[in-house]
Design a protein around this motif. Structure first.
Motif, PDB file in Angstrom:
ATOM      1  N   ASN A  39       0.817  -1.212   0.000  1.00 39.50           N
ATOM      2  CA  ASN A  39       0.000   0.000   0.000  1.00 39.50           C
ATOM      3  C   ASN A  39       0.852   1.264   0.000  1.00 39.50           C
ATOM      4  N   ALA A  40       2.021   1.211   0.638  1.00 47.12           N
ATOM      5  CA  ALA A  40       2.884   2.392   0.741  1.00 47.12           C
ATOM      6  C   ALA A  40       3.732   2.621  -0.511  1.00 47.12           C
ATOM      7  N   ALA A  41       3.892   1.593  -1.331  1.00 47.98           N
ATOM      8  CA  ALA A  41       4.728   1.714  -2.532  1.00 47.98           C
ATOM      9  C   ALA A  41       4.055   2.626  -3.553  1.00 47.98           C
ATOM     10  N   THR A  42       4.873   3.247  -4.367  1.00 48.30           N
ATOM     11  CA  THR A  42       4.352   4.071  -5.449  1.00 48.30           C
ATOM     12  C   THR A  42       3.592   3.174  -6.414  1.00 48.30           C
ATOM     13  N   PRO A  43       2.379   3.567  -6.785  1.00 51.78           N
ATOM     14  CA  PRO A  43       1.617   2.743  -7.725  1.00 51.78           C
ATOM     15  C   PRO A  43       2.356   2.601  -9.052  1.00 51.78           C
ATOM     16  N   GLY A  44       2.220   1.476  -9.671  1.00 52.38           N
ATOM     17  CA  GLY A  44       2.889   1.184 -10.942  1.00 52.38           C
ATOM     18  C   GLY A  44       2.048   1.634 -12.114  1.00 52.38           C
ATOM     19  N   SER A  73      22.833  -1.914 -23.523  1.00 49.20           N
ATOM     20  CA  SER A  73      23.943  -2.059 -22.583  1.00 49.20           C
ATOM     21  C   SER A  73      23.601  -1.579 -21.185  1.00 49.20           C
ATOM     22  N   PHE A  74      22.732  -0.606 -21.073  1.00 47.82           N
ATOM     23  CA  PHE A  74      22.352  -0.110 -19.763  1.00 47.82           C
ATOM     24  C   PHE A  74      20.838  -0.072 -19.655  1.00 47.82           C
ATOM     25  N   GLY A  75      20.349  -0.152 -18.442  1.00 48.83           N
ATOM     26  CA  GLY A  75      18.911  -0.083 -18.235  1.00 48.83           C
ATOM     27  C   GLY A  75      18.607   0.642 -16.940  1.00 48.83           C
ATOM     28  N   ILE A  76      17.368   0.993 -16.781  1.00 53.88           N
ATOM     29  CA  ILE A  76      16.944   1.698 -15.577  1.00 53.88           C
ATOM     30  C   ILE A  76      15.657   1.050 -15.069  1.00 53.88           C
ATOM     31  N   TYR A  77      15.628   0.747 -13.788  1.00 50.80           N
ATOM     32  CA  TYR A  77      14.405   0.247 -13.173  1.00 50.80           C
ATOM     33  C   TYR A  77      13.589   1.477 -12.811  1.00 50.80           C
ATOM     34  N   SER A  78      12.374   1.563 -13.278  1.00 46.22           N
ATOM     35  CA  SER A  78      11.612   2.776 -13.005  1.00 46.22           C
ATOM     36  C   SER A  78      10.128   2.467 -12.968  1.00 46.22           C
ATOM     37  N   LEU A  79       9.385   3.483 -12.646  1.00 50.12           N
ATOM     38  CA  LEU A  79       7.926   3.415 -12.735  1.00 50.12           C
ATOM     39  C   LEU A  79       7.507   4.097 -14.020  1.00 50.12           C
ATOM     40  N   GLU A  80       6.307   3.777 -14.460  1.00 42.29           N
ATOM     41  CA  GLU A  80       5.809   4.388 -15.684  1.00 42.29           C
ATOM     42  C   GLU A  80       5.791   5.909 -15.554  1.00 42.29           C
ATOM     43  N   MET A  81       6.086   6.573 -16.648  1.00 35.79           N
ATOM     44  CA  MET A  81       6.098   8.027 -16.650  1.00 35.79           C
ATOM     45  C   MET A  81       4.720   8.570 -16.267  1.00 35.79           C
ATOM     46  N   GLN A  82       4.715   9.596 -15.474  1.00 35.82           N
ATOM     47  CA  GLN A  82       3.482  10.236 -15.030  1.00 35.82           C
ATOM     48  C   GLN A  82       3.013  11.239 -16.083  1.00 35.82           C
ATOM     49  N   ASP A  83       1.796  11.743 -15.915  1.00 32.64           N
ATOM     50  CA  ASP A  83       1.225  12.694 -16.870  1.00 32.64           C
ATOM     51  C   ASP A  83       2.090  13.939 -17.056  1.00 32.64           C
ATOM     52  N   ASP A  84       2.808  14.330 -16.011  1.00 30.85           N
ATOM     53  CA  ASP A  84       3.646  15.526 -16.113  1.00 30.85           C
ATOM     54  C   ASP A  84       5.021  15.234 -16.713  1.00 30.85           C
ATOM     55  N   SER A 119       7.260  13.139 -15.511  1.00 34.97           N
ATOM     56  CA  SER A 119       8.261  12.752 -14.520  1.00 34.97           C
ATOM     57  C   SER A 119       8.135  11.268 -14.168  1.00 34.97           C
ATOM     58  N   PHE A 120       9.215  10.733 -13.649  1.00 37.19           N
ATOM     59  CA  PHE A 120       9.211   9.380 -13.105  1.00 37.19           C
ATOM     60  C   PHE A 120       9.179   9.512 -11.591  1.00 37.19           C
ATOM     61  N   PRO A 121       8.193   8.917 -10.901  1.00 38.86           N
ATOM     62  CA  PRO A 121       8.109   9.069  -9.450  1.00 38.86           C
ATOM     63  C   PRO A 121       9.204   8.322  -8.707  1.00 38.86           C
ATOM     64  N   ALA A 122       9.830   7.345  -9.335  1.00 30.12           N
ATOM     65  CA  ALA A 122      10.907   6.621  -8.660  1.00 30.12           C
ATOM     66  C   ALA A 122      11.854   6.046  -9.679  1.00 30.12           C
ATOM     67  N   VAL A 123      13.133   6.186  -9.405  1.00 27.42           N
ATOM     68  CA  VAL A 123      14.154   5.528 -10.202  1.00 27.42           C
ATOM     69  C   VAL A 123      14.927   4.670  -9.218  1.00 27.42           C
ATOM     70  N   ILE A 124      14.904   3.382  -9.434  1.00 33.44           N
ATOM     71  CA  ILE A 124      15.507   2.472  -8.470  1.00 33.44           C
ATOM     72  C   ILE A 124      16.996   2.321  -8.691  1.00 33.44           C
ATOM     73  N   GLY A 125      17.464   2.341  -9.913  1.00 29.99           N
ATOM     74  CA  GLY A 125      18.897   2.241 -10.132  1.00 29.99           C
ATOM     75  C   GLY A 125      19.214   1.927 -11.571  1.00 29.99           C
ATOM     76  N   TYR A 126      20.483   2.000 -11.880  1.00 31.26           N
ATOM     77  CA  TYR A 126      20.952   1.684 -13.221  1.00 31.26           C
ATOM     78  C   TYR A 126      21.591   0.317 -13.194  1.00 31.26           C
ATOM     79  N   ALA A 127      21.552  -0.355 -14.320  1.00 27.59           N
ATOM     80  CA  ALA A 127      22.127  -1.688 -14.388  1.00 27.59           C
ATOM     81  C   ALA A 127      22.882  -1.851 -15.685  1.00 27.59           C
ATOM     82  N   ASP A 128      23.997  -2.520 -15.617  1.00 26.50           N
ATOM     83  CA  ASP A 128      24.754  -2.874 -16.799  1.00 26.50           C
ATOM     84  C   ASP A 128      24.181  -4.189 -17.307  1.00 26.50           C
ATOM     85  N   ALA A 129      23.548  -4.153 -18.451  1.00 31.76           N
ATOM     86  CA  ALA A 129      22.861  -5.332 -18.981  1.00 31.76           C
ATOM     87  C   ALA A 129      23.818  -6.466 -19.316  1.00 31.76           C
TER      88      ALA A 129
END
Length: 117
Positions: free
Chosen positions: A17-22, A32-43, A45-55
Motif C-alpha cells: 500500500n505504501a509503494a508508489t503505484p505502478g 547495454s544499460f537499463g533503468i528500473y523505473s515506474l511508468e512516466m506520469q502525466d507531467d 516525470s518518473f516518481p521513482a528511479v531504483i537504479g541503473y544496471a549494466d545489462a
C-alpha cells in the motif's frame, strides 16, 4: 503465540500500500544499460528511479523483470492467501463448529509464510 495469517500478511500489505503505484517497468537503453523505473506520469516525470544496471552483467535482465513484477506479484499472492482464508471461514460455517479442516488450511498457510522468512 502462533502468528495468524492476518498478522503475517499485514506488513506485506502495508508495504504494498505504501509503494508508489505502478506499473513498474525496466527500460533498456542501447542494449547495454537499463533503468528500473515506474511508468512516466502525466507531467513527464518518473516518481521513482531504483537504479541503473549494466545489462552485460549476469542476471541483470532477470533481476529487472523480478523487480518490475514485484508489486503485481505481491498483490496476487496476497489475494490468493486471502482467498484461502475466506475458504477456511466458509468451511468453519459448513462444519457446524468442527474447525479441523479449516484449521488444516490455516496451519499450512501459516507454516509456509513463517518458513519463507
Amino acid at each position: 503465540m502462533t502468528e495468524t495469517i492476518k498478522t503475517l500478511l499485514q506488513p506485506i500489505q502495508d508495504r504494498l500500500n505504501a509503494a508508489t503505484p505502478g506499473p513498474w517497468d525496466f527500460e533498456p537503453f542501447d542494449g547495454s544499460f537499463g533503468i528500473y523505473s515506474l511508468e512516466m506520469q502525466d507531467d513527464g516525470s518518473f516518481p521513482a528511479v531504483i537504479g541503473y544496471a549494466d545489462a552485460s552483467e549476469a542476471g541483470t535482465q532477470d533481476d529487472a523483470a523480478f523487480i518490475a513484477a514485484a508489486p503485481t506479484d505481491q498483490a496476487r499472492l496476497l489475494a490468493a492467501v486471502q482467498a484461502v482464508e475466506r475458504m477456511a471461514q466458509y468451511l468453519d460455517k459448513l462444519a457446524d463448529g468442527d474447525r479441523h479442516y479449516a484449521d488444516l488450511f490455516r496451519k499450512a498457510v501459516t507454516d509456509a509464510l513463517t518458513e519463507a522468512r
